[in-house]
Design a protein around this motif. Sequence first.
Motif, short mmCIF file in Angstrom:
data_model
loop_
_atom_site.label_atom_id
_atom_site.label_comp_id
_atom_site.label_asym_id
_atom_site.label_seq_id
_atom_site.Cartn_x
_atom_site.Cartn_y
_atom_site.Cartn_z
N THR A 49 34.82 31.30 24.69
CA THR A 49 34.99 30.20 25.63
C THR A 49 33.68 29.98 26.36
OG1 THR A 49 37.30 30.78 25.91
CG2 THR A 49 36.36 29.31 27.56
N VAL A 50 33.02 28.88 26.02
CA VAL A 50 31.70 28.61 26.57
C VAL A 50 31.73 27.27 27.31
CG1 VAL A 50 29.24 28.35 26.07
CG2 VAL A 50 30.66 29.84 24.64
N ASN A 51 31.35 27.30 28.55
CA ASN A 51 31.33 26.10 29.40
C ASN A 51 32.68 25.38 29.37
OD1 ASN A 51 28.65 26.75 29.91
ND2 ASN A 51 27.91 25.51 28.20
N GLY A 52 33.74 26.19 29.40
CA GLY A 52 35.09 25.66 29.49
C GLY A 52 35.68 25.20 28.17
N GLN A 53 34.94 25.40 27.08
CA GLN A 53 35.43 24.93 25.79
C GLN A 53 35.57 26.12 24.82
OE1 GLN A 53 33.00 21.71 24.31
NE2 GLN A 53 34.16 21.61 22.40
N THR A 64 24.51 39.07 18.44
CA THR A 64 24.48 39.11 19.91
C THR A 64 25.04 37.80 20.45
OG1 THR A 64 22.28 38.11 20.06
CG2 THR A 64 22.38 40.53 19.92
N LEU A 65 25.43 37.85 21.72
CA LEU A 65 25.94 36.62 22.34
C LEU A 65 24.84 35.56 22.36
CD1 LEU A 65 28.08 35.05 23.87
CD2 LEU A 65 27.30 36.15 25.99
N LEU A 66 23.60 35.98 22.59
CA LEU A 66 22.50 35.02 22.63
C LEU A 66 22.36 34.30 21.29
CD1 LEU A 66 20.05 33.72 24.02
CD2 LEU A 66 18.68 35.69 23.26
N ASP A 67 22.41 35.04 20.20
CA ASP A 67 22.29 34.40 18.88
C ASP A 67 23.51 33.53 18.58
OD1 ASP A 67 19.79 35.38 18.38
OD2 ASP A 67 20.47 37.10 17.20
N ALA A 68 24.68 33.96 19.02
CA ALA A 68 25.88 33.13 18.80
C ALA A 68 25.72 31.80 19.54
CB ALA A 68 27.12 33.87 19.29
N LEU A 69 25.21 31.86 20.77
CA LEU A 69 25.04 30.63 21.55
C LEU A 69 23.99 29.72 20.91
CD1 LEU A 69 25.01 32.15 25.16
CD2 LEU A 69 26.83 30.76 24.15
N LEU A 73 26.31 27.94 18.06
CA LEU A 73 26.86 26.85 18.89
C LEU A 73 25.77 25.83 19.27
CD1 LEU A 73 29.26 28.90 21.20
CD2 LEU A 73 29.80 27.61 19.13
N HIS A 74 24.53 26.14 18.91
CA HIS A 74 23.40 25.24 19.16
C HIS A 74 23.22 24.91 20.64
CE1 HIS A 74 23.35 25.16 14.88
NE2 HIS A 74 24.56 24.66 14.84
N LEU A 75 23.55 25.88 21.47
CA LEU A 75 23.28 25.77 22.90
C LEU A 75 21.96 26.50 23.15
CD1 LEU A 75 26.89 26.45 24.23
CD2 LEU A 75 25.65 24.27 24.32
N THR A 76 20.88 25.77 23.07
CA THR A 76 19.56 26.41 23.08
C THR A 76 18.94 26.49 24.48
OG1 THR A 76 18.61 24.26 22.51
CG2 THR A 76 19.04 25.77 20.69
N GLY A 77 19.75 26.19 25.49
CA GLY A 77 19.24 26.32 26.86
C GLY A 77 18.91 27.76 27.19
N SER A 78 19.74 28.70 26.76
CA SER A 78 19.46 30.13 26.99
C SER A 78 18.34 30.53 26.05
CB SER A 78 20.72 30.97 26.69
OG SER A 78 21.82 30.47 27.41
N LYS A 79 17.30 31.10 26.62
CA LYS A 79 16.09 31.37 25.83
C LYS A 79 16.00 32.82 25.37
CE LYS A 79 14.38 27.22 26.28
NZ LYS A 79 15.58 26.39 26.11
N ALA A 106 28.50 39.21 20.76
CA ALA A 106 29.40 38.07 20.96
C ALA A 106 30.85 38.53 20.94
CB ALA A 106 29.15 37.03 19.88
N ILE A 107 31.16 39.41 20.01
CA ILE A 107 32.55 39.84 19.82
C ILE A 107 33.10 40.56 21.06
CG2 ILE A 107 32.04 42.09 18.80
CD1 ILE A 107 34.22 41.47 16.71
N MET A 108 32.21 41.10 21.87
CA MET A 108 32.65 41.80 23.09
C MET A 108 33.06 40.84 24.20
SD MET A 108 29.59 44.60 23.13
CE MET A 108 29.95 45.26 24.74
N ASN A 109 32.79 39.55 23.98
CA ASN A 109 33.01 38.59 25.07
C ASN A 109 34.15 37.61 24.79
OD1 ASN A 109 30.79 39.15 27.14
ND2 ASN A 109 29.73 39.26 25.17
N GLU A 110 35.01 37.98 23.85
CA GLU A 110 36.22 37.17 23.63
C GLU A 110 37.07 37.22 24.89
OE1 GLU A 110 38.05 38.46 19.77
OE2 GLU A 110 38.28 36.27 19.65
#
Length: 211
Positions: A49-53, A64-69, A73-79, A106-110
């Motif tokens: 669940t990222v940004n409410g979605q 990693t969560l960073l690579d998943a994002l 998910l192509h959310l490249t704001g996180s550097k 990433a899997i740890m953040n379900e």
Amino acid sequence: MSVPHDFELNRRDLMVGGSTLAAMTAVPAAVKAQPNSTGGAALSNISLTVNGQAHALELDTRTTLLDALREHLHLTGSKKGCDHGQCGACTVLIDGRRVNSCLTLAIMNEGMEITTIEGLGAPDQLHPMQAAFIKHDGYQCGYCTPGQICSGVAVLGEIKAGIPSHVTPDLMQPVTASDEEIRERMSGNICRCGAYSNIVEAMTEVAGRQG
Ligand code: FES
Ligand code: FES
């Protein structure tokens, strides 16, 4: 020029010893090319669940969560700065707490609420911290800025909640957003451009508004 006898012996011994060592440690190419006995990556279906979605993803469990994002998910704001938990460029909010997304799988953040810089505000409706960074020139190249802003939001939340830090002068008094508190709590976010004093100004202004 004659070479001393003992030097010749040592040199010969060294060469014999070296070739023996090489023979012992050499791995046949056929062995090197053997496939991994585990049969490759272990994939898992997860929901983030990222940004409410909510997003359904099939990921290598080591992602990693960073690579998943960024990559899925192509959310490249996180550097990705260091990828080792040392620069803070990848900071996101997880259930309101700041986390280096390069250090968590990433899997740890379900089931968690993950907020990235994209979810904090919108260009026509900036989060107060985003607006303050612009007003106070809290960035130059901007690479560290998403992480700084996410950390800044969490840090002011910690201060408001009365959570002390290493530099809190009196544990019996309310915690205030002093320059020292802000600098200490933001010390995990590195800015190569050195925008630190402007970042402190931006956060001080937001803290004042919140107070
Ligand atoms: Fe995560 Fe540097 S990229 S702390
Ligand atoms: Fe360039 Fe911080 S603004 S690294």
